[in-house]
Design an enzyme around this catalytic site. Structure first.
Site, PDB file in Angstrom:
ATOM      1  N   ASP A   1      -7.018  -6.077   3.811  1.00  6.78           N
ATOM      2  CA  ASP A   1      -6.367  -4.767   3.871  1.00  6.78           C
ATOM      3  C   ASP A   1      -6.507  -4.196   5.277  1.00  6.78           C
ATOM      4  O   ASP A   1      -7.622  -3.971   5.745  1.00  6.78           O
ATOM      5  CB  ASP A   1      -7.052  -3.853   2.843  1.00  6.78           C
ATOM      6  CG  ASP A   1      -6.429  -2.480   2.740  1.00  6.78           C
ATOM      7  OD1 ASP A   1      -5.370  -2.240   3.346  1.00  6.78           O
ATOM      8  OD2 ASP A   1      -7.019  -1.645   2.031  1.00  6.78           O
TER       9      ASP A   1
ATOM     10  N   MET B   1      -8.981   8.519  -0.977  1.00  2.83           N
ATOM     11  CA  MET B   1      -9.910   8.924   0.092  1.00  2.83           C
ATOM     12  C   MET B   1     -10.471  10.309  -0.206  1.00  2.83           C
ATOM     13  O   MET B   1      -9.779  11.139  -0.815  1.00  2.83           O
ATOM     14  CB  MET B   1      -9.175   8.937   1.426  1.00  2.83           C
ATOM     15  CG  MET B   1      -8.493   7.620   1.764  1.00  2.83           C
ATOM     16  SD  MET B   1      -7.772   7.643   3.416  1.00  2.83           S
ATOM     17  CE  MET B   1      -6.859   6.088   3.399  1.00  2.83           C
TER      18      MET B   1
ATOM     19  N   SER C   1       0.832  -1.201   0.000  1.00  2.00           N
ATOM     20  CA  SER C   1       0.000   0.000   0.000  1.00  2.00           C
ATOM     21  C   SER C   1       0.865   1.248   0.000  1.00  2.00           C
ATOM     22  O   SER C   1       1.618   1.507   0.954  1.00  2.00           O
ATOM     23  CB  SER C   1      -0.910   0.012   1.228  1.00  2.00           C
ATOM     24  OG  SER C   1      -1.558   1.267   1.290  1.00  2.00           O
TER      25      SER C   1
ATOM     26  N   HIS D   1      -0.976  -1.203  -4.323  1.00  4.77           N
ATOM     27  CA  HIS D   1      -2.267  -0.802  -3.759  1.00  4.77           C
ATOM     28  C   HIS D   1      -2.286   0.713  -3.613  1.00  4.77           C
ATOM     29  O   HIS D   1      -1.410   1.303  -2.967  1.00  4.77           O
ATOM     30  CB  HIS D   1      -2.460  -1.500  -2.414  1.00  4.77           C
ATOM     31  CG  HIS D   1      -3.810  -1.317  -1.808  1.00  4.77           C
ATOM     32  ND1 HIS D   1      -4.909  -2.063  -2.203  1.00  4.77           N
ATOM     33  CD2 HIS D   1      -4.250  -0.483  -0.828  1.00  4.77           C
ATOM     34  CE1 HIS D   1      -5.960  -1.690  -1.484  1.00  4.77           C
ATOM     35  NE2 HIS D   1      -5.587  -0.731  -0.640  1.00  4.77           N
TER      36      HIS D   1
ATOM     37  N   MET E   1     -12.101   4.820  -1.488  1.00 11.31           N
ATOM     38  CA  MET E   1     -12.847   5.058  -0.245  1.00 11.31           C
ATOM     39  C   MET E   1     -13.582   6.379  -0.416  1.00 11.31           C
ATOM     40  O   MET E   1     -13.195   7.429   0.124  1.00 11.31           O
ATOM     41  CB  MET E   1     -11.864   5.080   0.948  1.00 11.31           C
ATOM     42  CG  MET E   1     -11.403   3.682   1.316  1.00 11.31           C
ATOM     43  SD  MET E   1      -9.902   3.658   2.309  1.00 11.31           S
ATOM     44  CE  MET E   1      -8.677   3.706   1.008  1.00 11.31           C
TER      45      MET E   1
ATOM     46  N   ASP F   1      -4.554   3.834  -2.439  1.00  9.57           N
ATOM     47  CA  ASP F   1      -5.704   4.214  -1.621  1.00  9.57           C
ATOM     48  C   ASP F   1      -6.185   5.620  -1.962  1.00  9.57           C
ATOM     49  O   ASP F   1      -5.415   6.575  -1.878  1.00  9.57           O
ATOM     50  CB  ASP F   1      -5.319   4.195  -0.135  1.00  9.57           C
ATOM     51  CG  ASP F   1      -5.197   2.785   0.411  1.00  9.57           C
ATOM     52  OD1 ASP F   1      -6.157   2.011   0.256  1.00  9.57           O
ATOM     53  OD2 ASP F   1      -4.147   2.467   0.985  1.00  9.57           O
TER      54      ASP F   1
ATOM     55  N   MET G   1     -11.912  -5.361   4.579  1.00  6.22           N
ATOM     56  CA  MET G   1     -11.157  -4.448   5.441  1.00  6.22           C
ATOM     57  C   MET G   1     -10.972  -5.103   6.802  1.00  6.22           C
ATOM     58  O   MET G   1     -11.948  -5.542   7.425  1.00  6.22           O
ATOM     59  CB  MET G   1     -11.893  -3.116   5.611  1.00  6.22           C
ATOM     60  CG  MET G   1     -11.895  -2.211   4.391  1.00  6.22           C
ATOM     61  SD  MET G   1     -10.268  -1.870   3.680  1.00  6.22           S
ATOM     62  CE  MET G   1      -9.382  -1.140   5.063  1.00  6.22           C
TER      63      MET G   1
ATOM     64  N   HIS H   1      -8.132   1.369  -4.597  1.00  6.35           N
ATOM     65  CA  HIS H   1      -9.127   1.204  -3.534  1.00  6.35           C
ATOM     66  C   HIS H   1      -9.806   2.546  -3.308  1.00  6.35           C
ATOM     67  O   HIS H   1      -9.215   3.454  -2.723  1.00  6.35           O
ATOM     68  CB  HIS H   1      -8.385   0.699  -2.279  1.00  6.35           C
ATOM     69  CG  HIS H   1      -9.243   0.526  -1.075  1.00  6.35           C
ATOM     70  ND1 HIS H   1      -8.710   0.320   0.182  1.00  6.35           N
ATOM     71  CD2 HIS H   1     -10.598   0.512  -0.914  1.00  6.35           C
ATOM     72  CE1 HIS H   1      -9.696   0.189   1.069  1.00  6.35           C
ATOM     73  NE2 HIS H   1     -10.847   0.312   0.440  1.00  6.35           N
TER      74      HIS H   1
HETATM   75  C1  DX5 Z   1      -6.526   1.982   5.104  1.00  4.94           C
HETATM   76  C2  DX5 Z   1      -6.011   1.595   3.741  1.00  4.94           C
HETATM   77  C3  DX5 Z   1      -4.958   0.593   3.755  1.00  4.94           C
HETATM   78  C4  DX5 Z   1      -3.719   0.971   4.515  1.00  4.94           C
HETATM   79  C5  DX5 Z   1      -3.112  -0.278   5.058  1.00  4.94           C
HETATM   80  O1  DX5 Z   1      -7.727   2.662   4.988  1.00  4.94           O
HETATM   81  O2  DX5 Z   1      -7.077   1.084   2.938  1.00  4.94           O
HETATM   82  O3  DX5 Z   1      -4.616   0.184   2.436  1.00  4.94           O
HETATM   83  O4  DX5 Z   1      -2.768   1.630   3.736  1.00  4.94           O
HETATM   84  O5  DX5 Z   1      -1.992   0.066   5.805  1.00  4.94           O
HETATM   85  P1  DX5 Z   1      -1.422  -0.912   6.916  1.00  4.94           P
HETATM   86  O6  DX5 Z   1      -0.951  -2.154   6.214  1.00  4.94           O
HETATM   87  O7  DX5 Z   1      -0.342  -0.115   7.543  1.00  4.94           O
HETATM   88  O8  DX5 Z   1      -2.574  -1.216   7.859  1.00  4.94           O
HETATM   89 ZN    ZN Z   2      -6.595   0.129   0.999  1.00  2.00          ZN
END
Ligand code: DX5
Ligand code: ZN
Length: 210
Positions: free
Chosen positions: A169, A36, A7, A32, A67, A34, A135, A65
């Protein structure tokens, strides 16, 4: 083979390109990414222009991903920017329409559930999903402790007949990756555990040997 998807949320944002190269050179299977919106989760991260820029550096697939409260309005631009997998949340608005649109765009579809959301909500939509992202922390931030109770949803999905990929994740690392695989998981997202590792090459090898 079990896949590793580091990630980029845990990468050094001041040198993202080098962090992408480091993950690819270590032997990761995906990256990955992310996204947001400061609404679905209380944080902001990367937009499509960052994805398009990083995409030029590697052929490694980008696992995006989303969010977002309103993913349907953003799937076209992320597909155009190079997403290879586009995952939307089952708690978001119009997630079924978003999955249909992602498929129309020729991108792999993923649906994600928060730790408190039952996989039952996916029962009628699994035919639209190439992947389910479970998650194992509340989404929004890296570096949290994994909630082991969320892992059993992998078995529940298989019991529902889901034959696509199952991804986890949140808080995943060497201490719990075997447990994830024992629950039917195929893809491991690792943020802190990967980018904080002293030996990411060895970590990727350990994942591939699971
Ligand atoms: C959290 C993200 C994850 C995050 C995971 O909302 O979706 O992808 O980066 O990070 P770690 O592995 O540190 O929990
Ligand atoms: Zn994620």
């Amino acid at each position: 083979m079990i896949k590793l998807s580091p990630s980029l949320l845990a990468a050094d944002p001041a040198c993202l390109g080098n962090e992408v190269r480091k993950a690819v050179n270590a032997g990761c299977d995906e990256l990955h990414f992310d996204v947001m919106d400061a609404h679905f989760v209380p944080n902001l991260t990367f937009g499509p222009h960052i994805l398009a820029a990083l995409k030029k550096l590697t052929d490694c697939p980008f696992d995006v991903h989303l969010m977002l409260d309103q993913p349907l309005s953003m799937v076209d631009v992320f597909a155009k920017s190079g997403a290879d997998v586009l995952t939307v949340h089952a708690e978001a608005e119009h997630f079924v329409e978003a999955l249909e649109r992602i498929r129309e765009l020729g991108v792999k579809t993923g649906v994600s559930v928060r730790p408190g959301t039952s996989v039952e909500v996916l029962r009628d939509h699994l035919h639209l999903c190439d992947r389910v992202l479970l998650m194992t922390v509340e989404p929004g931030f890296g570096g949290q402790a994994m909630k082991p109770e969320a892992l059993s949803k992998g078995r529940e999905l298989r019991a529902l007949g889901f034959q696509g990929e199952i991804e986890v994740d949140g808080g995943i690392g060497p201490a719990n990756m075997q447990l994830a695989v024992d629950n039917g998981v195929d893809v491991l997202v690792m943020g802190t555990a990967f980018f904080g590792s002293a030996d990411p090459v060895q970590l990727a090898q350990q994942v591939h040997a699971l």
